[in-house]
Design a protein around this motif. Structure first.
Motif, PDB file in Angstrom:
ATOM      1  N   SER B  98      11.283 -41.131  -6.656  1.00  0.00           N
ATOM      2  CA  SER B  98      11.937 -39.831  -6.668  1.00  0.00           C
ATOM      3  C   SER B  98      13.099 -39.834  -7.645  1.00  0.00           C
ATOM      4  O   SER B  98      14.201 -40.236  -7.296  1.00  0.00           O
ATOM      5  CB  SER B  98      12.456 -39.494  -5.272  1.00  0.00           C
ATOM      6  OG  SER B  98      11.486 -39.798  -4.303  1.00  0.00           O
ATOM      7  N   VAL B  99      12.821 -39.412  -8.860  1.00  0.00           N
ATOM      8  CA  VAL B  99      13.907 -39.226  -9.815  1.00  0.00           C
ATOM      9  C   VAL B  99      13.718 -37.871 -10.480  1.00  0.00           C
ATOM     10  O   VAL B  99      12.607 -37.352 -10.529  1.00  0.00           O
ATOM     11  CB  VAL B  99      13.936 -40.329 -10.905  1.00  0.00           C
ATOM     12  CG1 VAL B  99      14.246 -41.682 -10.309  1.00  0.00           C
ATOM     13  CG2 VAL B  99      12.633 -40.372 -11.681  1.00  0.00           C
ATOM     14  N   ASP B 100      14.819 -37.292 -10.937  1.00  0.00           N
ATOM     15  CA  ASP B 100      14.724 -36.026 -11.654  1.00  0.00           C
ATOM     16  C   ASP B 100      14.399 -36.342 -13.106  1.00  0.00           C
ATOM     17  O   ASP B 100      15.232 -36.868 -13.840  1.00  0.00           O
ATOM     18  CB  ASP B 100      16.050 -35.258 -11.554  1.00  0.00           C
ATOM     19  CG  ASP B 100      15.889 -33.829 -12.056  1.00  0.00           C
ATOM     20  OD1 ASP B 100      15.095 -33.621 -13.005  1.00  0.00           O
ATOM     21  OD2 ASP B 100      16.533 -32.928 -11.506  1.00  0.00           O
ATOM     22  N   GLU B 101      13.172 -36.032 -13.500  1.00  0.00           N
ATOM     23  CA  GLU B 101      12.702 -36.469 -14.814  1.00  0.00           C
ATOM     24  C   GLU B 101      13.365 -35.720 -15.957  1.00  0.00           C
ATOM     25  O   GLU B 101      13.303 -36.161 -17.098  1.00  0.00           O
ATOM     26  CB  GLU B 101      11.186 -36.334 -14.879  1.00  0.00           C
ATOM     27  CG  GLU B 101      10.519 -37.138 -13.775  1.00  0.00           C
ATOM     28  CD  GLU B 101       9.068 -37.459 -14.047  1.00  0.00           C
ATOM     29  OE1 GLU B 101       8.492 -36.852 -14.970  1.00  0.00           O
ATOM     30  OE2 GLU B 101       8.522 -38.312 -13.330  1.00  0.00           O
ATOM     31  N   GLU B 102      13.953 -34.574 -15.662  1.00  0.00           N
ATOM     32  CA  GLU B 102      14.597 -33.817 -16.742  1.00  0.00           C
ATOM     33  C   GLU B 102      16.022 -34.291 -17.002  1.00  0.00           C
ATOM     34  O   GLU B 102      16.618 -33.955 -18.017  1.00  0.00           O
ATOM     35  CB  GLU B 102      14.594 -32.316 -16.411  1.00  0.00           C
ATOM     36  CG  GLU B 102      13.260 -31.676 -16.712  1.00  0.00           C
ATOM     37  CD  GLU B 102      13.001 -30.423 -15.901  1.00  0.00           C
ATOM     38  OE1 GLU B 102      12.033 -29.743 -16.189  1.00  0.00           O
ATOM     39  OE2 GLU B 102      13.779 -30.131 -14.968  1.00  0.00           O
ATOM     40  N   LEU B 103      16.550 -35.066 -16.068  1.00  0.00           N
ATOM     41  CA  LEU B 103      17.899 -35.594 -16.265  1.00  0.00           C
ATOM     42  C   LEU B 103      17.813 -37.009 -16.846  1.00  0.00           C
ATOM     43  O   LEU B 103      16.808 -37.692 -16.684  1.00  0.00           O
ATOM     44  CB  LEU B 103      18.661 -35.642 -14.937  1.00  0.00           C
ATOM     45  CG  LEU B 103      18.843 -34.343 -14.159  1.00  0.00           C
ATOM     46  CD1 LEU B 103      19.793 -34.568 -12.985  1.00  0.00           C
ATOM     47  CD2 LEU B 103      19.379 -33.232 -15.032  1.00  0.00           C
ATOM     48  N   THR B 104      18.893 -37.429 -17.497  1.00  0.00           N
ATOM     49  CA  THR B 104      18.937 -38.798 -17.998  1.00  0.00           C
ATOM     50  C   THR B 104      19.182 -39.733 -16.815  1.00  0.00           C
ATOM     51  O   THR B 104      19.522 -39.281 -15.721  1.00  0.00           O
ATOM     52  CB  THR B 104      20.074 -38.980 -19.010  1.00  0.00           C
ATOM     53  OG1 THR B 104      21.314 -38.801 -18.322  1.00  0.00           O
ATOM     54  CG2 THR B 104      19.972 -37.989 -20.156  1.00  0.00           C
ATOM     55  N   GLU B 107      22.644 -39.256 -15.642  1.00  0.00           N
ATOM     56  CA  GLU B 107      22.837 -38.003 -14.899  1.00  0.00           C
ATOM     57  C   GLU B 107      22.230 -38.072 -13.503  1.00  0.00           C
ATOM     58  O   GLU B 107      22.774 -37.501 -12.560  1.00  0.00           O
ATOM     59  CB  GLU B 107      22.228 -36.828 -15.673  1.00  0.00           C
ATOM     60  CG  GLU B 107      23.065 -36.423 -16.880  1.00  0.00           C
ATOM     61  CD  GLU B 107      22.275 -35.583 -17.876  1.00  0.00           C
ATOM     62  OE1 GLU B 107      22.904 -35.061 -18.810  1.00  0.00           O
ATOM     63  OE2 GLU B 107      21.042 -35.471 -17.739  1.00  0.00           O
ATOM     64  N   ASN B 108      21.097 -38.761 -13.394  1.00  0.00           N
ATOM     65  CA  ASN B 108      20.496 -38.953 -12.076  1.00  0.00           C
ATOM     66  C   ASN B 108      21.458 -39.685 -11.149  1.00  0.00           C
ATOM     67  O   ASN B 108      21.651 -39.289 -10.002  1.00  0.00           O
ATOM     68  CB  ASN B 108      19.200 -39.766 -12.197  1.00  0.00           C
ATOM     69  CG  ASN B 108      17.962 -38.891 -12.265  1.00  0.00           C
ATOM     70  OD1 ASN B 108      17.587 -38.261 -11.279  1.00  0.00           O
ATOM     71  ND2 ASN B 108      17.350 -38.825 -13.427  1.00  0.00           N
ATOM     72  N   PHE B 111      24.497 -37.486 -10.322  1.00  0.00           N
ATOM     73  CA  PHE B 111      24.180 -36.484  -9.291  1.00  0.00           C
ATOM     74  C   PHE B 111      24.276 -37.117  -7.903  1.00  0.00           C
ATOM     75  O   PHE B 111      24.918 -36.569  -7.003  1.00  0.00           O
ATOM     76  CB  PHE B 111      22.777 -35.917  -9.530  1.00  0.00           C
ATOM     77  CG  PHE B 111      22.267 -35.049  -8.402  1.00  0.00           C
ATOM     78  CD1 PHE B 111      22.824 -33.800  -8.171  1.00  0.00           C
ATOM     79  CD2 PHE B 111      21.250 -35.496  -7.560  1.00  0.00           C
ATOM     80  CE1 PHE B 111      22.374 -33.003  -7.128  1.00  0.00           C
ATOM     81  CE2 PHE B 111      20.795 -34.708  -6.517  1.00  0.00           C
ATOM     82  CZ  PHE B 111      21.358 -33.463  -6.304  1.00  0.00           C
ATOM     83  N   ALA B 112      23.669 -38.294  -7.766  1.00  0.00           N
ATOM     84  CA  ALA B 112      23.709 -38.979  -6.467  1.00  0.00           C
ATOM     85  C   ALA B 112      25.145 -39.340  -6.103  1.00  0.00           C
ATOM     86  O   ALA B 112      25.563 -39.191  -4.953  1.00  0.00           O
ATOM     87  CB  ALA B 112      22.819 -40.216  -6.505  1.00  0.00           C
ATOM     88  N   GLN B 143      16.137 -39.411 -21.014  1.00  0.00           N
ATOM     89  CA  GLN B 143      15.618 -38.671 -19.861  1.00  0.00           C
ATOM     90  C   GLN B 143      14.641 -39.545 -19.070  1.00  0.00           C
ATOM     91  O   GLN B 143      13.809 -40.247 -19.656  1.00  0.00           O
ATOM     92  CB  GLN B 143      14.923 -37.398 -20.315  1.00  0.00           C
ATOM     93  CG  GLN B 143      15.912 -36.328 -20.751  1.00  0.00           C
ATOM     94  CD  GLN B 143      15.232 -35.010 -21.069  1.00  0.00           C
ATOM     95  OE1 GLN B 143      14.257 -34.634 -20.435  1.00  0.00           O
ATOM     96  NE2 GLN B 143      15.762 -34.307 -22.053  1.00  0.00           N
ATOM     97  N   ASP B 156      15.470 -45.131  -9.339  1.00  0.00           N
ATOM     98  CA  ASP B 156      15.441 -44.608  -7.981  1.00  0.00           C
ATOM     99  C   ASP B 156      16.275 -45.505  -7.055  1.00  0.00           C
ATOM    100  O   ASP B 156      17.093 -45.031  -6.254  1.00  0.00           O
ATOM    101  CB  ASP B 156      13.979 -44.558  -7.506  1.00  0.00           C
ATOM    102  CG  ASP B 156      13.781 -43.677  -6.290  1.00  0.00           C
ATOM    103  OD1 ASP B 156      14.757 -43.004  -5.892  1.00  0.00           O
ATOM    104  OD2 ASP B 156      12.675 -43.655  -5.739  1.00  0.00           O
ATOM    105  N   THR B 159      20.000 -44.987  -7.562  1.00  0.00           N
ATOM    106  CA  THR B 159      20.563 -43.778  -6.954  1.00  0.00           C
ATOM    107  C   THR B 159      20.708 -43.937  -5.437  1.00  0.00           C
ATOM    108  O   THR B 159      21.545 -43.284  -4.826  1.00  0.00           O
ATOM    109  CB  THR B 159      19.707 -42.525  -7.240  1.00  0.00           C
ATOM    110  OG1 THR B 159      18.401 -42.734  -6.707  1.00  0.00           O
ATOM    111  CG2 THR B 159      19.619 -42.237  -8.721  1.00  0.00           C
TER     112      THR B 159
END
Lengths: 304, 346
Positions: B98-104, B107-108, B111-112, B143, B156, B159
């Protein structure tokens, strides 16, 4: 929307109960609602910027409509307008409808973002984070509304270049942005409902598109009501798009343009704005409520 | 992070679960009464086949699912009454990356860090430290969508650790990774555990549980059927294991098993099983009596193509306890399925 999570009240009580400091944490937990909102607002804005296709994609079709319709149908349409709408150009007539089309297309992205989060596992990941669920969702929605506002502003600027004119001036243009937001919310809710129900990206996209196009054509978006066949006039009366478009158009033309419902008690453009906004608000609340209910269920830890 | 985040009520338990049951709305009883205590600092393994109830259990411990019965205390907080406190003190790494693929990558993690309330002043340092820990420092500003499966898994993991939680849940963290990526991830987990973090890991790889875990619980059909350290569990199987390769056909394997059982070679409590390659005998002093069996087989006209005497592995434990073999072919087939598209860099 504040009741998205049942956890918050419980937490507050728990935190009070622990106010003796015995269990105070070294790392500051219990982020405020505002900071949870902000974290998610930033994340969704970053995603939008990272994915220019989404921003540009939802602008392209409306721009094509704006340019092609005015160029191809401009002559005929302007004369068709002669009766009801006075001596205005088709550019000016069409622009508010295109602004609402942008709002719809961008709103469809909301559900797509949610379903994408579910597929990527980010939805579950955020559920395990100690954040307010309402703040999470509001942050996401706020980022989408910001995008919608920017896109409508771009369309209005483009329309001005093409020769359209906002009769109510700068304030009216702001009003159109406001109508755009109000108009987008019911579709934001609907696309999220589709996302939660289908949990599938393609279904959500197809669902949004299937609804969007026919609904645009059987409304007052592209031609005045009296220029269309009777059955479309009937459908248009019950079509939410008519109310968004009429409200935006009233601001654009500085005229009471609404013909699906005749209201005369407020005077001038308010005879259009008041009923249109009332209808949109009711729709936003109804679909928003359904969305909050479903979202609440999807993020609940109760066994399903 | 100081110790007062690890509220334990003096018991020193990171997880304390009693009579946990979870029945889905369709009537599926995924978890049927689990009692479990995981002390602080332990590397705990939850071992079971697909569908045994591992993920459901981990989800009830991490507040994603509310148990239908029983009680669970995580870091001293009840998962039902204080879910947010539990969430603050745990890291959770889901089975699916589970990672946000649009963020680096950066940035992932940022965010966490914000979501978990890491103070602003510590964030930058913490993010660099974590990127370093999972070896993603040089691609921190790329990204995540461009990463390979192994890199995404590591991101993952980073984070999930951003708030330095005292307890981390890892749900089949290495499924779908190639051996190299898996070994690397194991190193990180060991490193984290050495720093005092309690790890709760579910896995269907016996090798993984054996190598990493201080203690293991075997789950089958929603119930814990055995608990102990890998060594204890292996001892429970007892004795040594003699594998004899017998070609298939003409009931040779069945006859060989019969001879091993009845032939007066081993003690009465010896356990004889027909395997994919021949037969397998688990017995005390299998080493001493092994040759007697081979002679008896030859006298009976059964061809022996190979043999091996060994100490029991967790595979044997699993087989002995559950009566099921974690089928290696099926496992590696599964493995390849997931590995193919995931691990290739895009």
């Amino acid at each position: 929307m504040s009741d998205i999570s049942e956890d918050e009240t419980v937490n507050e009580t728990a935190q009070e109960a622990r106010a003796d400091g015995e269990h105070a944490r070294a790392t500051p937990s219990g982020n405020s609602f505002l900071s949870d909102f902000w974290v998610n607002f930033v994340r969704w804005n970053l995603k939008a910027v990272r994915n220019p296709f989404v921003v540009v994609g939802s602008l392209v079709q409306p721009i094509i409509f704006l340019v092609l319709f005015t160029q191809v149908f401009g002559q005929i349409a302007t004369s068709a307008l002669g009766g009801g709408a006075g001596d205005i150009t088709y550019e000016t007539f069409l622009l508010p409808a295109i602004a609402m089309q942008v709002s719809l297309a961008a709103a469809a992205g909301s559900g797509i973002g949610l379903v994408n989060d579910m597929e990527e596992g980010m939805f579950e990941k955020t559920l395990v984070m100690p954040m307010s669920r309402s703040a999470m969702f509001l942050g996401k929605t706020a980022a989408e509304i910001l995008r919608i506002v920017v896109q409508i502003a771009i369309i209005l600027a483009l329309g001005a270049v093409l020769g359209a004119n906002v009769a109510t001036g700068f304030l009216g243009a702001l009003g159109i942005l406001g109508v755009g937001i109000l108009f987008s919310l019911w579709f934001v809710a609907l696309s999220n409902i589709m996302a939660i129900v289908t949990r599938d990206q393609e279904s959500t996209i197809i669902g949004a598109n299937l609804l969007q196009f026919p609904l645009l054509f059987v409304s007052t978006a592209f031609l005045p009501l009296n220029a269309m066949p009777d059955w479309i006039q009937v459908v248009a009366t019950y079509n939410p798009i008519t109310y968004g478009v009429d409200a935006a158009r009233a601001l654009m033309l500085d005229q009471d343009v609404m013909t699906v419902v005749e209201v005369t008690r407020f005077g001038g453009i308010w005879d259009t704005l008041v009923p249109a906004i009332a209808v949109l608000l009711a729709l936003d609340l109804a679909l928003g409520g359904a969305m909050v209910y479903l979202l609440n269920r999807a993020s609940s830890s109760a066994v399903q | 992070m100081t110790d007062d985040t690890r509220r334990t009520d003096g018991r020193g338990a990171a997880i304390d679960a009693e009579g946990v049951e979870l029945t889905y709305a369709d009537g599926t009883e995924a978890v049927k009464g689990i009692d479990l205590t995981v002390p602080e600092g332990e590397f705990f393994g939850f071992l079971g086949a697909n569908g045994a109830g591992k993920t459901t259990t981990i989800k009830t411990f991490s507040t994603l699912l509310s148990p239908t019965a029983g009680s669970i205390t995580v870091n001293g907080f009840d998962v039902r009454d204080e879910p947010r406190r539990v969430r603050e003190t745990i890291g959770y790494m889901a089975q699916e990356t589970s990672v946000d693929e649009e963020l680096t990558a950066r940035e992932n993690i940022r965010f966490a860090a914000r979501a978990y309330g890491v103070p602003k002043g510590e964030r930058a340092e913490r993010i660099d430290e974590l990127l370093d820990l999972v070896d993603l420092a040089d691609v921190g500003d790329k990204q995540a969508g461009e990463f390979s499966g192994g890199m995404k898994k590591r991101l993952d993991a980073a984070t999930a650790l951003v708030h330095d939680p005292p307890l981390v849940f890892l749900d089949e963290p290495t499924t779908g990774l190639d051996p190299k990526a898996r070994n690397r991830l194991w190193e990180y987990f060991e490193r984290i555990n050495e720093r005092g973090t309690t790890l709760f890991l579910t896995t269907q790889y016996l090798e993984e549980a054996d190598q990493l875990c201080d203690r293991i619980a075997v789950i089958m059909g929603g119930e814990i059927v055995a608990t102990g350290s890998p060594a204890e569990l292996k001892r429970r199987v007892g004795g040594e294991i003699l594998d004899v390769d017998v070609p298939a056909g003409e009931d040779a394997r069945e006859r060989a098993a019969e001879i091993a059982r009845e032939g007066d070679v081993f003690d009465a409590d010896a356990d004889v099983a027909v395997t994919d390659d021949g037969i397998s005998v688990t017995a005390e002093r299998a080493r001493e009596h092994g040759t007697d069996l081979l002679v008896a087989l030859r006298d009976a006209g059964i061809t022996v193509t190979g043999f091996n005497i060994r100490a029991p592995t967790l595979d044997d434990v699993f087989l002995a306890i559950t009566g099921e073999e974690l089928d290696s072919e099926e496992r590696s087939a599964d493995h390849d399925d997931v590995t193919g598209p995931e691990v290739t860099a895009e």
